[in-house]
Structures are given as structure tokens and as C-alpha cells.
Design an enzyme around this catalytic site. Structure first.
Site, short mmCIF file in Angstrom:
data_model
loop_
_atom_site.label_atom_id
_atom_site.label_comp_id
_atom_site.label_asym_id
_atom_site.label_seq_id
_atom_site.Cartn_x
_atom_site.Cartn_y
_atom_site.Cartn_z
N LEU A 1 53.17 -35.93 16.92
CA LEU A 1 53.56 -35.87 15.53
C LEU A 1 53.92 -37.34 15.19
O LEU A 1 53.94 -38.11 14.39
CB LEU A 1 54.35 -35.09 15.39
CG LEU A 1 54.19 -33.53 15.81
CD1 LEU A 1 55.38 -33.16 15.51
CD2 LEU A 1 52.34 -33.20 15.67
N ASP B 1 59.35 -44.90 22.60
CA ASP B 1 57.92 -46.07 21.49
C ASP B 1 57.14 -45.89 21.46
O ASP B 1 57.05 -46.34 22.61
CB ASP B 1 59.36 -47.05 21.53
CG ASP B 1 59.17 -47.90 20.63
OD1 ASP B 1 58.25 -47.46 20.05
OD2 ASP B 1 60.42 -48.77 20.71
N ARG C 1 60.32 -32.46 4.49
CA ARG C 1 58.78 -33.61 4.13
C ARG C 1 60.33 -34.76 4.30
O ARG C 1 61.05 -34.22 3.37
CB ARG C 1 58.47 -33.07 3.41
CG ARG C 1 58.00 -34.36 2.66
CD ARG C 1 56.21 -35.01 3.43
NE ARG C 1 55.34 -34.30 3.65
CZ ARG C 1 54.32 -35.54 4.46
NH1 ARG C 1 54.80 -35.53 5.00
NH2 ARG C 1 53.30 -34.53 3.67
N TYR D 1 46.54 -46.48 7.11
CA TYR D 1 47.80 -45.43 7.88
C TYR D 1 46.18 -44.56 8.36
O TYR D 1 46.03 -44.12 9.74
CB TYR D 1 48.00 -45.26 6.63
CG TYR D 1 48.50 -43.34 7.44
CD1 TYR D 1 49.48 -42.84 9.05
CD2 TYR D 1 48.35 -42.33 6.60
CE1 TYR D 1 49.30 -41.50 8.59
CE2 TYR D 1 48.53 -40.88 7.05
CZ TYR D 1 49.25 -40.32 8.17
OH TYR D 1 49.04 -39.50 9.75
N THR E 1 44.34 -36.79 10.26
CA THR E 1 44.78 -36.45 9.17
C THR E 1 43.70 -35.96 7.93
O THR E 1 42.72 -36.76 8.54
CB THR E 1 45.89 -37.87 8.68
OG1 THR E 1 45.86 -37.81 7.42
CG2 THR E 1 44.98 -38.95 8.91
N GLN F 1 53.99 -43.49 11.44
CA GLN F 1 53.91 -44.46 10.93
C GLN F 1 53.45 -43.64 9.22
O GLN F 1 52.40 -44.29 9.66
CB GLN F 1 53.86 -46.29 10.62
CG GLN F 1 54.78 -46.21 9.20
CD GLN F 1 54.15 -45.67 7.49
OE1 GLN F 1 54.79 -45.47 7.28
NE2 GLN F 1 52.91 -46.33 7.82
N SER F 2 53.64 -42.31 8.89
CA SER F 2 52.84 -41.56 8.54
C SER F 2 52.97 -42.08 6.92
O SER F 2 52.06 -41.16 6.11
CB SER F 2 53.35 -39.99 8.81
OG SER F 2 54.88 -39.94 8.38
N TYR G 1 51.98 -52.95 11.82
CA TYR G 1 52.63 -51.82 12.78
C TYR G 1 52.35 -50.39 13.08
O TYR G 1 52.18 -49.72 14.02
CB TYR G 1 54.20 -51.52 12.29
CG TYR G 1 55.24 -50.69 12.37
CD1 TYR G 1 55.55 -50.83 14.06
CD2 TYR G 1 55.60 -49.37 11.96
CE1 TYR G 1 56.60 -49.46 14.49
CE2 TYR G 1 55.97 -48.51 12.43
CZ TYR G 1 56.66 -48.34 14.23
OH TYR G 1 57.37 -47.77 14.43
#
Length: 305
Positions: A50, A28, A153, A118, A95, A53-54, A65
Site C-alpha cells: 500500500l 523505504d 483518510r 500518480y 487504482t 505517494q498517493s 518522486y
């Protein structure tokens, strides 16, 4: 536990025997103690972070979060590596969303202008990775990956929403596909090509950060048109724009310049956009019980240069 996309790997290597090539451990990113124990137990040679929360839209609904898991989570993992003193090679999944409103093409030298919680959380993690490399001597790389897709995906992401929607329309389960901003432009490549780039980064003599992209941007409507045309349908008859799917702040265009990766890693994408859409659509047609051979056209032939 959401393991649907890796169940076939578990079934291919059952159990947790020493001979198994794929073993799951619980972890976690919000639990530093758990991450410390995991790194100490596994003692990995390489770590590919990887975890995130994407989903950009969800990050507006869950900003705290997202920041904890994506931003501080990376710091917890880097700190676990540092305090254990292990010679681990670390990959951070950065990203293209970090570039936000910076004009394309975006390279490693492009200023970051994030437009979502994000992207902001990922930018924090990106700079922490740089800091641990420079301050503590960790072999830590960040891959600034542009959008990379495949049948794996998640279904709440726009590309998979489109291919799944087309399949459901052909299966008679859906009348209209409701979409958000069709004008947003993204640089889409195939996940297999991009994972190869991740691995290459950790095989170099020195750690560094790399943009990974195709260099071609397409609008969401281009992706929609490509998917519908592969099954002979006019997308204008089936797609409706719904304000409920609009983001509070969107990014107009992302288009990457991966010339550094091409020169340093010898990396280039091998799978075309049309092949990627075709593969995703074939998977979703089968998932809906629709025979691809009766509906799916072959992807356009590659242009030889």
C-alpha cells in the site's frame, strides 16, 4: 514519523516482543537494499503493498518522486521476493485512476488512459505485477480499487477535507470551505469493505486482478451536500470554488464494475455511502471538540431490496 493513524495499534501492542501482533519495521520504497533486507528478515507469508505517494495533485508537483516510489518501488519489492525465492503472496494496490478518461463503468477489460503522474506510476506498477506473475510464477495480485474512505483518510484528500471542514465550521474555526472541481464524479466506498477484498484476493487458489467498487458514482458536490446536510447546513452558503485547487488534468467520472470480484471472491460492499460519510463526520466533529449528539443527524435508513 507520521504514525498518527496507527498509534492506537502500537499502544495496544507495546514493544516488539514475539507475542505482539503489530510490529513496525523501517522501510523505504526507494531503497532496494533496505527492502531486500526487510523481506529476508521478516520472511512474510503475505505482502500488501500500500506504499505510495498517493495524492493526485501532489504527483503533478512531484512527478519524479511519485514515479520512483510508486512505480519503481513496486518493482524493487517484487524483485526482493523473486530473488529470495520465498513463497510470498503479494498484493499490489492499483487504482481506478489508471482508467483516466475511459468511459464508465470500468472493469478489468477497460483500457487504461491515465491522466496524472500518480496514475501513470501506478499503471507501471500494475503491469510489473502482472509480469512477475506471468514470467516468474509469483502469486501476485492487483486490486484495482476505486476510492475508499474512512476517518483514517489523510486530511489533504477531498473527502476528509470536506468532513473536517464541516466540523471546523461548526467549531467556529472556519468561515468558508474552498474546493476545486465539484463536478468530478467518483465511486466512493468504505475502506473496511475494500481491505476485506484485498485479503480475499490472497486467499484464492490462483492469483488474479480484480476491480473493487460500489458501482455508483457521485459528484464531489454530492459528497459535500451529504456531509453538510447531516448537520443541517446548506452547503451553498459555505463552499467556494477556488481555481488554486483545480488539477492540470482531471478525470471526469470513475464508476467501477466489480462483478468479477463478486463472482470469484464472493465480495460485496456492506457499508453504505451515507454510513461512511456519517462515520467520517462524527470522527471529525469529536476531533474539533464538537458534540456529535447535538449536531449530527443519523444516516438515511437502508433501502431493503
Amino acid at each position: 514519523m507520521n504514525r498518527g493513524r496507527i498509534d492506537h495499534l502500537q499502544h495496544a501492542n507495546p514493544g516488539h516482543s514475539e507475542s505482539s501482533r503489530f510490529v513496525l519495521h523501517y522501510g523505504d520504497m526507494t531503497d532496494s537494499g533496505g527492502l531486500n533486507r526487510l523481506v529476508k528478515t521478516v520472511r512474510p507469508d503475505e505482502i500488501y503493498n500500500l506504499a505510495a505517494q498517493s495524492h493526485v495533485q501532489i504527483s503533478f508537483d512531484q512527478p519524479e518522486y511519485t514515479s520512483d516510489a510508486d512505480g519503481l518501488g513496486t518493482t524493487r519489492l517484487l524483485e526482493a521476493i523473486r530473488t529470495m525465492g520465498l513463497p510470498v503472496r503479494f498484493y499490489q494496490a492499483s487504482t481506478s485512476e489508471m482508467f483516466g478518461m475511459s468511459a464508465p463503468p470500468q472493469s478489468e477489460a477497460t483500457p487504461f488512459r491515465p491522466r496524472s503522474p500518480y496514475a501513470i506510476a501506478k499503471l507501471y506498477a500494475h503491469w510489473m505485477t502482472v509480469n512477475y506473475r506471468e514470467a516468474h510464477g509469483l502469486f501476485a495480485c492487483s486490486g484495482i480499487l476505486f476510492n475508499h474512505e474512512s476517518p483514517r483518510r489523510g486530511e489533504n484528500f477531498v473527502t476528509r477535507k470536506v468532513t473536517r471542514g464541516v466540523a471546523q465550521i461548526l467549531a467556529g474555526k472556519l468561515d468558508k470551505l474552498r474546493m476545486g472541481n465539484l463536478d468530478a464524479k467518483r465511486d466512493w466506498g468504505h475502506a473496511r469493505d475494500y481491505v476485506r477484498a484485498m485479503w480475499l484476493m490472497l486467499q484464492q487458489e490462483r492469483p488474479d486482478d480484480y476491480v473493487i467498487a460500489t458501482g455508483i458514482s457521485r459528484s464531489v458536490s454530492d459528497f459535500v451536500a451529504a456531509a453538510f446536510s447531516l448537520v443541517g447546513l446548506d452547503w451553498n452558503k459555505y463552499v467556494e470554488v477556488d481555481a488554486a485547487y483545480m488539477r492540470p488534468a482531471d478525470v471526469a467520472e470513475l464508476r467501477g464494475d466489480s462483478s468479477k470480484a463478486t463472482k470469484a471472491l464472493g465480495w460485496q460492499p456492506a457499508i453504505t455511502f451515507d454510513e461512511m460519510v456519517h462515520e467520517m463526520l462524527e470522527y471529525d466533529l469529536k476531533l474539533e471538540g464538537v458534540d456529535p449528539s447535538k449536531h449530527l443527524r443519523p444516516p438515511r435508513a437502508r433501502v431493503m431490496r
